[in-house]
Scaffold this motif. Structure first.
Motif, PDB file in Angstrom:
ATOM      1  N   GLY A  41       0.807  -1.215   0.000  1.00  0.00           N
ATOM      2  CA  GLY A  41       0.000   0.000   0.000  1.00  0.00           C
ATOM      3  C   GLY A  41       0.840   1.265   0.000  1.00  0.00           C
ATOM      4  O   GLY A  41       0.563   2.208  -0.747  1.00  0.00           O
ATOM      5  N   TYR A  42       1.898   1.301   0.826  1.00  0.00           N
ATOM      6  CA  TYR A  42       2.761   2.485   0.892  1.00  0.00           C
ATOM      7  C   TYR A  42       3.448   2.742  -0.447  1.00  0.00           C
ATOM      8  O   TYR A  42       3.512   3.877  -0.933  1.00  0.00           O
ATOM      9  N   ASN A  43       3.959   1.664  -1.055  1.00  0.00           N
ATOM     10  CA  ASN A  43       4.669   1.821  -2.321  1.00  0.00           C
ATOM     11  C   ASN A  43       3.722   2.138  -3.475  1.00  0.00           C
ATOM     12  O   ASN A  43       4.086   2.866  -4.396  1.00  0.00           O
ATOM     13  N   PHE A  44       2.516   1.592  -3.410  1.00  0.00           N
ATOM     14  CA  PHE A  44       1.521   1.892  -4.437  1.00  0.00           C
ATOM     15  C   PHE A  44       1.141   3.372  -4.370  1.00  0.00           C
ATOM     16  O   PHE A  44       1.040   4.046  -5.403  1.00  0.00           O
ATOM     17  N   ALA A  45       0.928   3.863  -3.157  1.00  0.00           N
ATOM     18  CA  ALA A  45       0.521   5.257  -2.990  1.00  0.00           C
ATOM     19  C   ALA A  45       1.648   6.234  -3.332  1.00  0.00           C
ATOM     20  O   ALA A  45       1.398   7.315  -3.871  1.00  0.00           O
ATOM     21  N   SER A  46       2.886   5.841  -3.034  1.00  0.00           N
ATOM     22  CA  SER A  46       4.023   6.742  -3.279  1.00  0.00           C
ATOM     23  C   SER A  46       4.525   6.678  -4.715  1.00  0.00           C
ATOM     24  O   SER A  46       5.343   7.499  -5.129  1.00  0.00           O
ATOM     25  N   GLY A  47       4.046   5.681  -5.462  1.00  0.00           N
ATOM     26  CA  GLY A  47       4.472   5.555  -6.851  1.00  0.00           C
ATOM     27  C   GLY A  47       5.730   4.741  -7.046  1.00  0.00           C
ATOM     28  O   GLY A  47       6.282   4.692  -8.153  1.00  0.00           O
ATOM     29  N   ASN A  48       6.211   4.090  -5.979  1.00  0.00           N
ATOM     30  CA  ASN A  48       7.424   3.266  -6.081  1.00  0.00           C
ATOM     31  C   ASN A  48       7.025   1.888  -6.603  1.00  0.00           C
ATOM     32  O   ASN A  48       6.940   0.901  -5.865  1.00  0.00           O
ATOM     33  N   ARG A  65       9.594  -1.244  -6.195  1.00  0.00           N
ATOM     34  CA  ARG A  65       9.665  -1.851  -4.877  1.00  0.00           C
ATOM     35  C   ARG A  65       8.404  -2.679  -4.607  1.00  0.00           C
ATOM     36  O   ARG A  65       8.480  -3.748  -3.993  1.00  0.00           O
ATOM     37  N   MET A  66       7.278  -2.183  -5.055  1.00  0.00           N
ATOM     38  CA  MET A  66       6.037  -2.933  -4.890  1.00  0.00           C
ATOM     39  C   MET A  66       6.119  -4.249  -5.658  1.00  0.00           C
ATOM     40  O   MET A  66       5.747  -5.316  -5.137  1.00  0.00           O
ATOM     41  N   ARG A  91       6.907 -10.248  -5.861  1.00  0.00           N
ATOM     42  CA  ARG A  91       7.668 -11.364  -6.416  1.00  0.00           C
ATOM     43  C   ARG A  91       8.383 -12.156  -5.321  1.00  0.00           C
ATOM     44  O   ARG A  91       8.379 -13.393  -5.317  1.00  0.00           O
ATOM     45  N   PHE A  92       8.998 -11.436  -4.400  1.00  0.00           N
ATOM     46  CA  PHE A  92       9.726 -12.094  -3.308  1.00  0.00           C
ATOM     47  C   PHE A  92       8.769 -12.896  -2.440  1.00  0.00           C
ATOM     48  O   PHE A  92       9.066 -14.033  -2.047  1.00  0.00           O
ATOM     49  N   THR A  93       7.615 -12.319  -2.162  1.00  0.00           N
ATOM     50  CA  THR A  93       6.621 -13.004  -1.340  1.00  0.00           C
ATOM     51  C   THR A  93       6.108 -14.257  -2.030  1.00  0.00           C
ATOM     52  O   THR A  93       5.901 -15.297  -1.389  1.00  0.00           O
ATOM     53  N   GLU A  94       5.890 -14.176  -3.332  1.00  0.00           N
ATOM     54  CA  GLU A  94       5.421 -15.339  -4.084  1.00  0.00           C
ATOM     55  C   GLU A  94       6.414 -16.489  -3.985  1.00  0.00           C
ATOM     56  O   GLU A  94       6.020 -17.649  -3.816  1.00  0.00           O
ATOM     57  N   LYS A  95       7.697 -16.180  -4.076  1.00  0.00           N
ATOM     58  CA  LYS A  95       8.723 -17.226  -4.025  1.00  0.00           C
ATOM     59  C   LYS A  95       8.804 -17.868  -2.646  1.00  0.00           C
ATOM     60  O   LYS A  95       8.783 -19.102  -2.515  1.00  0.00           O
TER      61      LYS A  95
END
Length: 223
Positions: free
Chosen positions: A78-85, A88-89, A94-98
């Motif tokens: 949520g933070y990265n989506f809102a900040s436009g990063n 990183r999102m 991807r890391f979580t999926e693995k």
């Protein structure tokens, strides 16, 4: 922010409801789904009911692990989506999926291979162990797909996509798993019920992967 500021902000209230309602509905439908399954099992014998109860409790371990991981990354997404990063999102997802995917596969393999032994820890009755071992094998097959459902719902919530989150909550139980119980119980009496979750999670995981890829690709294009 003070309480009065929060109450007066209609947009904040709307976003809270938009995210919170689908999550609550999902929990309610989980209870309804388990109640329906117990009613099916009650039509056979007490051993089947006991076996399914133990199987369900054992299956809750990876289920809540998947739910916890999905909810755990929700703030970061949520933070990265809102900040436009967007990078990183995307890396977070991807890391979580693995990591989570590997954990779910290991859990599923363990449950499938040692199904009877695991049920035997909780109940020594031979018939309960026989039923429970068969049920746990069926549920184990759906475990790896379970995570993608929770991950998708978590990302929808983090990105303010309440409608998509609500659709997934309804699809999982009302449109897929509960109807699958009726069909599979007719085709494979009693034993087919354990595979209803596999049917629902397999379909939802495919839909989840498609939607998540569209979200990530859309963000890359916008960037």
């Amino acid at each position: 922010m003070q309480i009065k500021d929060f109450i007066e902000s209609k947009s904040v209230i709307k976003e809270v409801i938009y995210v919170g309602v689908p999550a609550s509905i999902q929990n309610i439908l989980n209870v309804i789904g388990m109640t329906i399954m117990n009613n099916f099992m009650a039509g056979y014998n007490i051993h089947a009911v006991s076996a399914m109860g133990i199987t369900h409790k054992v299956g809750m371990v990876p289920m809540y692990a998947a739910m916890g991981i999905a909810q755990g990354i929700l703030p970061l997404v949520g933070y990265n989506f809102a900040s436009g990063n967007r990078k990183r999102m995307k890396d977070t997802v991807r890391f979580t999926e693995k990591i989570a995917g590997a954990f779910m596969i290991i859990a599923a393999a363990t449950f499938f291979i040692l199904s009877s032994e695991i049920i035997g820890i909780f109940m020594k009755d031979a018939l309960v162990v026989e039923y429970g071992g068969a049920f746990l094998k069926g549920m184990a097959l759906g475990t790896p797909f379970l995570f993608f459902d929770f991950l998708a719902v978590g990302i929808f919530q983090a990105c303010g996509m309440g409608k998509e989150s609500l659709i997934f909550a309804i699809l999982r139980k009302v449109a897929l798993e509960i109807p699958a119980m009726f069909v599979l119980d007719k085709l494979f009496p009693m034993y087919g019920l354990a595979y209803a979750q596999l049917v629902a999670e397999f379909v939802l995981s495919i839909i989840a992967c498609i939607i998540l890829e569209k979200i990530i690709n859309k963000q890359d294009e916008e960037k």
